[in-house]
Design a protein around this motif. Structure first.
Motif, mmCIF file in Angstrom:
data_model
loop_
_atom_site.group_PDB
_atom_site.id
_atom_site.type_symbol
_atom_site.label_atom_id
_atom_site.label_comp_id
_atom_site.label_asym_id
_atom_site.label_seq_id
_atom_site.Cartn_x
_atom_site.Cartn_y
_atom_site.Cartn_z
ATOM 1 N N UNK A 46 0.860 -1.180 0.000
ATOM 2 C CA UNK A 46 0.000 0.000 0.000
ATOM 3 C C UNK A 46 0.895 1.228 0.000
ATOM 4 N N UNK A 47 0.857 1.979 -1.093
ATOM 5 C CA UNK A 47 1.777 3.096 -1.247
ATOM 6 C C UNK A 47 1.550 4.147 -0.160
ATOM 7 N N UNK A 48 2.624 4.485 0.520
ATOM 8 C CA UNK A 48 2.599 5.499 1.564
ATOM 9 C C UNK A 48 3.123 6.799 0.977
ATOM 10 N N UNK A 49 2.329 7.848 1.124
ATOM 11 C CA UNK A 49 2.740 9.149 0.612
ATOM 12 C C UNK A 49 2.991 10.058 1.803
ATOM 13 N N UNK A 50 4.252 10.294 2.179
ATOM 14 C CA UNK A 50 4.558 11.154 3.337
ATOM 15 C C UNK A 50 4.436 12.623 2.964
ATOM 16 N N UNK A 51 3.872 13.419 3.860
ATOM 17 C CA UNK A 51 3.666 14.835 3.588
ATOM 18 C C UNK A 51 4.094 15.639 4.801
ATOM 19 N N UNK A 52 4.227 16.931 4.572
ATOM 20 C CA UNK A 52 4.423 17.902 5.635
ATOM 21 C C UNK A 52 3.283 18.896 5.557
ATOM 22 N N UNK A 53 2.806 19.313 6.711
ATOM 23 C CA UNK A 53 1.625 20.164 6.770
ATOM 24 C C UNK A 53 1.887 21.491 6.078
ATOM 25 N N UNK A 54 0.989 21.877 5.150
ATOM 26 C CA UNK A 54 1.039 23.158 4.446
ATOM 27 C C UNK A 54 2.378 23.367 3.735
ATOM 28 N N UNK A 55 2.881 22.297 3.137
ATOM 29 C CA UNK A 55 4.129 22.377 2.383
ATOM 30 C C UNK A 55 3.813 22.436 0.895
ATOM 31 N N UNK A 56 4.216 23.490 0.185
ATOM 32 C CA UNK A 56 3.971 23.542 -1.258
ATOM 33 C C UNK A 56 4.620 22.392 -2.013
#
Length: 938
Positions: A46-56
């Protein structure tokens, strides 16, 4: 991805650990653990997409990946109970926050109430891209998998932790101003939160990165490099950062347990959904913070252990809605530097223009513009659709070994910034010129060079502007730093559309529609209500007064007009800022479906609360009558006031009780045919209650003179009604007789009470005061007796002339060392607790003292004037009586009627002797003399 993908990177890290640590130790374990975490997350089906809050950069990578992968299911790290609200985002102007709110708690400590959880959403965020894609793409399902709002508080061990979650952790965080307080004291759900929890690590990064705060470090060393990277590079770098911050986080047991429980919760929810729907993990995408993507719990992955049990929610009833947010509010909630979210929004627009990526926008989204689809080149049209590339190569090694890309200076952009900041500074009162613009331009380049940057960042430009433009003082409300923030994007404030408002808020807007104002517009608007010419505006007035009672100060502020019992408004003027206080209006909608219902609940909560006093309950009765015009609720709360009065054992609220009861009695006597039963019972019970407490209050050091005077005021002013209801006056006389105060002020108050009861004459009272002034040992305490007499005007207003006489004696006879220190006390007493007593004194003094200065020299105080000699009796026959008899003989009917009323019998003797009442007047000649003096003069 096979096991050997990161073999080269592992070998390099082992060599680095051996070189820096002189042998294998914990450093090697940490470095290799980072690679293991990345490898584990990359190999997950299951592909995990890591993000940072309010990061363009995260938003751009998300938009690009969604168009490439086209997943059928999107799992999003957001409270699962907030899912029904996401469709309402299209009716709002971003940024807004999804909120869960509970006013009454069941299962949590009462001091935590009200509970509030908010999750802000901006256009330049990966979460919004995922939400817009899932809601506007047919056949795509959006599943929120994070713990519910109820579990957020279930996992809080102390209420203080909820407050700590909203504290700015950054020293440069914005102040708690109006916009920064849009989220209130809610617990923020940190979607994609990514920040070091190890203070020493953050300090090390900031020092070696030559930046001032974390937002600048992220912008310089992560945001810009990842803005142009491919998907695999972005994903592996974000996983590495998340693993680094996770492994170097301090070992707070509670924080670690909450983080791991969240990860177990989310993976458990995703596995259950996959099993229930039969979705292929390859067709799904899991969007979460990079910190949680590098998880090491046993439940991690689609093949993880199913050992986590989700606890049931508490009995607390949660309300959900959308509230307006702003860049400043997001910065305050997540501890970001001031202006960082605005700079991120500007960077998002630049990334879209540079990369020509088309973002996802909700259809009909307010405040957004659908970007134009870039024209495809011939090469792009001829290129086949991208196929599955298979296992991605190791991009992490190349990214870590690649030297920083030197972004060439964009002189046109920097010149534009420099000119614009000078123009903004001049508009705000700074003496800036073209030379300052040149200085800002050159200083920006200089600062960037000192910090090893080829191109100045917005933060370098901000520092340069402050250095070159801001002088010793700030001429206006905004300093240069704030002007730069506004220029680079400003504090964008979101708005919840009408269709997304709760029923109460929509009802308020509908009922205020006759005013013709744009109520959703931010700022202050003036409303003029002329009920005389437009009677329908009276309903608007009722709504405005209720909003003033329920909402924060400034939302609805009356400029002209007031609400009093028994009075109806004719004209009113209001300053309205409902758009600015939209969050407060929305939260009212969580408490009921109409403002009348919410107001009734608030009044009941006040009256039946554990801290309710008689004065507060009477205030609730007055508010129910004033705002709701509800006799039913007023009677119910009045009976509650009677219950509270019977249980009180102190007189702290006596002045307020007296004022409220007098006002309600005056209202009911003029507006109702009869007094309500509760207020009759209240007067009867209050009479007995204060008679019982009176002897103790006179000697109690905790009871003030004003409170004792208020008790006497209640007893004397309500005496007629109380006696008519069956109370015994002997109870009051006994209470006064049993009172033996020692304090001078209370002693004077007791003397006044005895004078009112008739047990102490005016002559005796005057003699006692003369005795006090004649005793040198008592003279220093005489002002305290006068203070008691001043407070005695509350229960015995007839003593006003005597108080004027006593004060005059004090000014005439007291020595200056005693008089002068007392004057400030007299003034503060009249201003503080004697606002109702001062008019009595002024009116009486105006009656006694001469009205012209010329008469002052010959004026003699009434209390010093000799009594008028009694008029000489007539030497005639006794039958002729006083000299008023001729007048009465001319009008016999008056005297006959008076005799009949008094029960006197008599007959006419002669026409000259007058009517039968002459016998009565002969016995009491002074009455006739006084009457004759008034009519004919002396």
């Amino acid at each position: 991805m096979n096991e050997g993908t990161f073999a080269a990177l592992r070998g390099q890290l082992q060599q680095a650990a051996a070189a820096f640590a002189s042998g294998p130790d914990a450093l090697e374990g940490i470095l290799l653990g980072l690679v293991d975490d990345v490898d584990r997350a990359v190999r997950e089906p299951l592909e995990i997409f890591p993000v940072c809050h309010h990061s363009p950069a995260s938003a751009l990578a998300m938009a690009r990946r969604l168009r490439e992968k086209q997943p059928k299911v999107v799992y999003l790290e957001l409270c699962e109970d907030m899912a029904p609200l996401l469709t309402e985002l299209r009716n709002c102007r971003l940024p807004v926050a999804v909120q869960a709110f509970a006013t009454e708690v069941d299962g949590f400590p009462a001091e935590w109430a009200p509970l509030s959880v908010v999750a802000p959403i901006t256009e330049a965020s990966a979460e919004y891209q995922a939400i817009a894609y899932a809601l506007d793409t047919p056949g795509v399902e959006l599943v929120l998998v994070d713990r519910s709002s109820d579990h957020v508080f279930q996992w809080q061990e102390h209420a203080a932790e909820a407050a700590e979650a909203t504290k700015p952790a950054d020293p440069d965080a914005p102040p708690a101003e109006e916009e920064a307080a849009l989220h209130g004291d809610a617990v923020g759900v940190e979607i994609g939160d990514l920040r070091p929890r190890f203070a020493e690590l953050e300090e090390h990064l900031l020092r070696h990165g030559k930046v001032r705060h974390w937002s600048e470090w992220w912008h310089q060393y992560v945001e810009l490099p990842l803005g142009d990277s491919d998907h695999d590079t972005y994903r592996q770098v974000m996983l590495l950062i998340g693993s680094l911050f996770r492994r170097l986080a301090p070992g707070d047991p509670h924080r670690v347990r909450v983080d791991e429980d969240r990860e177990r919760y989310m993976w458990t929810r995703m596995r259950r959904h996959l099993a229930a729907t039969g979705t292929d993990p390859a067709d799904a995408l899991y969007v979460c913070g990079a910190f949680h993507a590098a998880s090491r719990v046993e439940e991690f992955g689609v093949h993880g252990a199913d050992t986590f049990e989700i606890t049931p929610p508490s009995a607390t009833k949660w309300q959900h809605g959308l509230i307006p947010s702003s860049h400043a509010a997001i910065e305050a909630q997540f501890g970001l530097a001031a202006g960082s979210v605005s700079i991120a929004a500007t960077q998002w627009a630049k990334n879209l223009k540079r990369t020509r990526v088309k973002p996802y926008l909700l259809a009909g989204q307010a405040g957004t513009r659908t970007p134009k689809t870039p024209k495809k080149t011939a090469a792009a049209l001829a290129a086949p659709a991208p196929a599955d590339p298979g296992p991605a190569p190791d991009r992490l090694t190349g990214f870590l070994q690649r030297p920083p890309v030197l972004d060439h200076l964009d002189e046109e952009e920097l010149l534009g910034w420099s000119v614009e900041i000078v123009r903004a500074a001049r508009r705000n009162g700074y003496l800036a010129s073209t030379a300052d613009a040149i200085a800002v331009f050159e200083t920006s380049i200089l600062l960037a060079g000192m910090r090893d940057r080829a191109k100045p960042t917005p933060y370098d430009f901000q520092d340069a502007a402050v250095t070159c433009i801001e002088k010793d003082t700030v001429p206006g409300r905004r300093d240069v730093r704030r002007l730069v923030e506004i220029m680079l994007g400003g504090d964008r404030v979101g708005q919840v559309g009408y269709d997304a408002l709760p029923p109460l808020a929509r009802d308020v807007h509908d009922r205020l529609a006759p005013l013709g104002l744009k109520l959703q517009q931010r700022g202050v608007q003036r409303a003029l209500l002329d009920m005389a010419s437009r009677p329908e505006l009276e309903q608007c007035s009722d709504v405005l007064w209720m909003l003033r009672y329920l909402m924060p100060h400034g939302a609805a502020r009356p400029i002209m007009g007031e609400r009093k019992l028994g009075e109806r408004p004719i004209q009113e003027s209001w300053d309205l800022a409902l758009g600015t206080h939209q969050r407060a209006l929305i939260e009212l909608g969580y408490e009921g479906v109409s403002i009348e219902q919410v107001l009734e609940q608030r009044l009941r909560r006040t009256a039946y609360g554990p801290q309710a006093t008689t004065a507060k309950v009477l205030e609730a009765v007055e508010d129910a009558t004033l705002y709701l015009r509800s006799r039913r609720l007023a009677d119910e709360l009045g009976r509650r006031a009677l219950e509270v009065l019977a249980t009180e054992r102190s007189v702290d609220g006596a002045p307020e009780v007296l004022r409220r009861v007098r006002g309600l009695l005056a209202y009911y006597r003029t507006a109702e045919p009869s007094l309500p039963g509760w207020i009759e019972s209240f007067v009867k019970t209050g009479y007995a209650h204060y008679c019982t407490l009176l002897p103790t209050a006179f000697t109690d050091d905790d009871a003030s003179v004003r409170q004792v005077a208020a008790m006497l005021g209640f007893l004397f002013s309500m005496e007629g009604l109380a006696l008519s209801l069956g109370c015994d006056r002997n109870q009051l006389e006994l209470a006064v007789a049993q009172s033996h105060p020692e304090d001078p002020a209370r002693t004077a108050l007791l003397w006044a009470a005895r004078t009112q009861l008739g047990t102490l004459s005016r002559a005796d009272l005057r003699a006692r005061c003369e005795e006090l002034l004649g005793n040198p040992l008592v003279v220093p305490a005489y002002p305290r007796y006068l203070s008691g007499f001043l407070h005695a005007l509350e229960p015995v207003p007839a003593l006003a002339d005597f108080v004027v006489e006593a004060v005059s004696h004090a000014f005439a006879r007291l020595p200056d060392p005693v008089l002068l220190p007392w004057l400030p006390t007299l003034i503060t007493s009249l201003r503080g607790g004697g606002t109702d007593l001062a008019p009595l004194l002024i009116r009486e003094a105006a009656r006694i003292f001469p009205g012209r200065l010329a008469d002052l020299d010959t004026w003699v105080p009434p209390w010093r004037a000799d009594p008028a000699p009694a008029p000489a009796r007539s030497s005639g026959r006794a039958a002729t009586g006083p000299r008023g008899l001729p007048l009465l003989a001319a009008h016999p009917a008056t005297c006959d009627a008076l005799a009949d009323l008094l029960g006197c019998e008599g007959t006419w003797e002669t026409a000259e002797q007058g009517p039968a009442g002459a016998v009565l007047l002969a016995r009491h000649p002074r009455t006739a003399q006084a009457l004759a003096a008034l009519i004919t003069g002396p």
